[in-house]
Design a protein around this motif. Sequence first.
Motif, PDB file in Angstrom:
ATOM      1  N   ALA A 271      32.580  22.898  40.996  1.00 61.60           N
ATOM      2  CA  ALA A 271      32.994  22.733  39.985  1.00 61.60           C
ATOM      3  C   ALA A 271      34.450  23.675  39.949  1.00 61.60           C
ATOM      4  N   LYS A 272      34.374  24.698  40.827  1.00 56.11           N
ATOM      5  CA  LYS A 272      35.712  25.600  40.999  1.00 56.11           C
ATOM      6  C   LYS A 272      36.741  24.975  41.962  1.00 56.11           C
ATOM      7  N   GLY A 273      36.419  23.821  43.080  1.00 59.60           N
ATOM      8  CA  GLY A 273      37.299  23.383  43.826  1.00 59.60           C
ATOM      9  C   GLY A 273      37.418  24.495  44.879  1.00 59.60           C
ATOM     10  N   ARG A 274      36.436  25.238  45.067  1.00 59.60           N
ATOM     11  CA  ARG A 274      36.540  26.377  45.781  1.00 59.60           C
ATOM     12  C   ARG A 274      36.159  26.161  47.409  1.00 59.60           C
ATOM     13  N   PRO A 275      37.005  26.545  48.443  1.00 62.88           N
ATOM     14  CA  PRO A 275      36.766  26.414  49.785  1.00 62.88           C
ATOM     15  C   PRO A 275      35.374  26.839  50.082  1.00 62.88           C
TER      16      PRO A 275
ATOM     17  N   PRO B  31      31.217  33.731  41.227  1.00 62.09           N
ATOM     18  CA  PRO B  31      32.614  34.082  41.333  1.00 62.09           C
ATOM     19  C   PRO B  31      33.395  33.933  40.136  1.00 62.09           C
ATOM     20  N   SER B  32      34.871  34.441  40.039  1.00 65.22           N
ATOM     21  CA  SER B  32      35.526  34.261  38.777  1.00 65.22           C
ATOM     22  C   SER B  32      35.339  32.636  38.272  1.00 65.22           C
ATOM     23  N   ALA B  33      35.392  32.699  37.015  1.00 63.84           N
ATOM     24  CA  ALA B  33      34.927  31.158  36.414  1.00 63.84           C
ATOM     25  C   ALA B  33      36.312  30.390  35.843  1.00 63.84           C
ATOM     26  N   ASN B  34      37.110  30.395  37.071  1.00 66.02           N
ATOM     27  CA  ASN B  34      38.347  29.786  36.911  1.00 66.02           C
ATOM     28  C   ASN B  34      38.515  28.620  37.994  1.00 66.02           C
ATOM     29  N   THR B  35      39.284  27.743  37.728  1.00 60.70           N
ATOM     30  CA  THR B  35      39.537  26.476  38.844  1.00 60.70           C
ATOM     31  C   THR B  35      40.010  27.401  39.928  1.00 60.70           C
TER      32      THR B  35
ATOM     33  N   PRO C 106      44.772  31.926  37.783  1.00 68.04           N
ATOM     34  CA  PRO C 106      44.165  33.348  37.558  1.00 68.04           C
ATOM     35  C   PRO C 106      42.794  33.486  36.726  1.00 68.04           C
ATOM     36  N   SER C 107      42.275  34.592  37.241  1.00 65.43           N
ATOM     37  CA  SER C 107      40.885  34.390  36.910  1.00 65.43           C
ATOM     38  C   SER C 107      40.731  34.803  35.177  1.00 65.43           C
ATOM     39  N   PRO C 108      39.574  34.145  34.663  1.00 65.70           N
ATOM     40  CA  PRO C 108      39.640  34.157  33.106  1.00 65.70           C
ATOM     41  C   PRO C 108      39.168  35.649  32.497  1.00 65.70           C
TER      42      PRO C 108
ATOM     43  N   THR D  16      46.297  31.714  48.565  1.00 66.54           N
ATOM     44  CA  THR D  16      47.189  32.141  47.487  1.00 66.54           C
ATOM     45  C   THR D  16      46.170  31.972  46.085  1.00 66.54           C
ATOM     46  N   HIS D  17      46.310  32.702  45.322  1.00 69.22           N
ATOM     47  CA  HIS D  17      45.247  33.043  44.110  1.00 69.22           C
ATOM     48  C   HIS D  17      46.000  33.574  42.992  1.00 69.22           C
ATOM     49  N   TYR D  18      45.327  33.500  41.901  1.00 70.59           N
ATOM     50  CA  TYR D  18      45.660  34.007  40.461  1.00 70.59           C
ATOM     51  C   TYR D  18      47.179  33.527  40.158  1.00 70.59           C
TER      52      TYR D  18
END
Length: 347
Positions: free
Chosen positions: A56-60, A143-147, A151-153, A233-235
């Motif tokens: 859902a997040k597209g997280r590595p 984890p944080s509920a963002n793509t 930036p984290s929601p 890279t993040h946020y």
Amino acid sequence: METKVITITDKLDALALLPAAEVLQKGGLVAFPTETVYGLGANGLDTEAVKAIYAAKGRPSDNPLILHVADFAEIDKLAHDISDTARKIIAAFCPGPITIILNRNRIVPDAVTGGLNTVGIRMPNHEIARELIRLAGVPLAAPSANTSGRPSPTTAQAVLADLQGKIGAVVDNGSCKFGLESTIVDCTSAVPTVLRPGAITLEMLAAVVGEVKLDPALVGENSIPKAPGMKYTHYAPKAPMIMLEGAKGKMVAGLLTQIAKAKAEGKKIGAVVSSETAKELPADVAIAVYGSREKMSEIATNLYEALRKFDQTEVDVIFAEGTAEVGLGLAIMNRMHKASGYRIINL
Ligand code: AMP
Ligand code: MG
């Protein structure tokens, strides 16, 4: 998939949380509020449910998840060889905005830890979060509920902007108190090491356990961060962001110079700045105020919403005002540096 929005305006309404707990028990995903940012929860002991978070997040998949618990007894089920120092930190700061890295027990799936022998555990200081964990009856990987990379929601609306249609439900309880992700402290080494700065500062940890280290990767030394997620890279807002750093007295002049240059190139300009600086900028700059530069906690709370403001406003470049890197400022600047992809102008 339709994402159910469960709004809770009171502090705690366990009945209203039941449908969310049901989604979790069936292996689904539920975003929920905590005192730091909104988390995207799944049954942390169920490999398939945990894999759905990454999708859902597209997280590595090498970026491990934190397990959220509601009670102290849960910690000993998930980890072993917990040192006296770790126990001191847990006693002093849990429940709270801190994640403790401990030696993982076999019960924790590989999908949670990205294959590491350690596990991050957090007990949120948020009644709704803890009640949801209790109702689900299992630790929640969250984890944080963002793509991934965004930036984290800190609001349910920000969660929906990234994840609507991809998750079973979101529990909406308004804005998060701290606004930055938890402090991560590795307690598997002799001296506890901060892997990600947050609202529990180095100074606060040192007051409880004496010596505390900062992961060298955080202070610009060329080493691989021990929290795998810290290397990405993040946020980041959607337009490129450039940080301006230096003495407060130089900030306005520095910003005006950069703004004039960008204008000459025909660019539309955004600025993420303090309320003090905002007053000094030209009217045609799109401004997101993150709070007073004298109040670090205000900046932390508002930072991600300020960055997300530029998702709706068309700008070509964003200039951001840096702050001092002490206390909570260390966490703020850590997130801002990443959001800028380390594009920094020293004034
Ligand atoms: P998020 O929940 O989105 O704030 O991301 C969790 C952060 O915790 C990432 O930076 C991960 O790399 C880090 N993390 C989770 N588990 C571990 C662990 N066992 N060791 C080191 N870092 C971890
Ligand atoms: Mg995150």
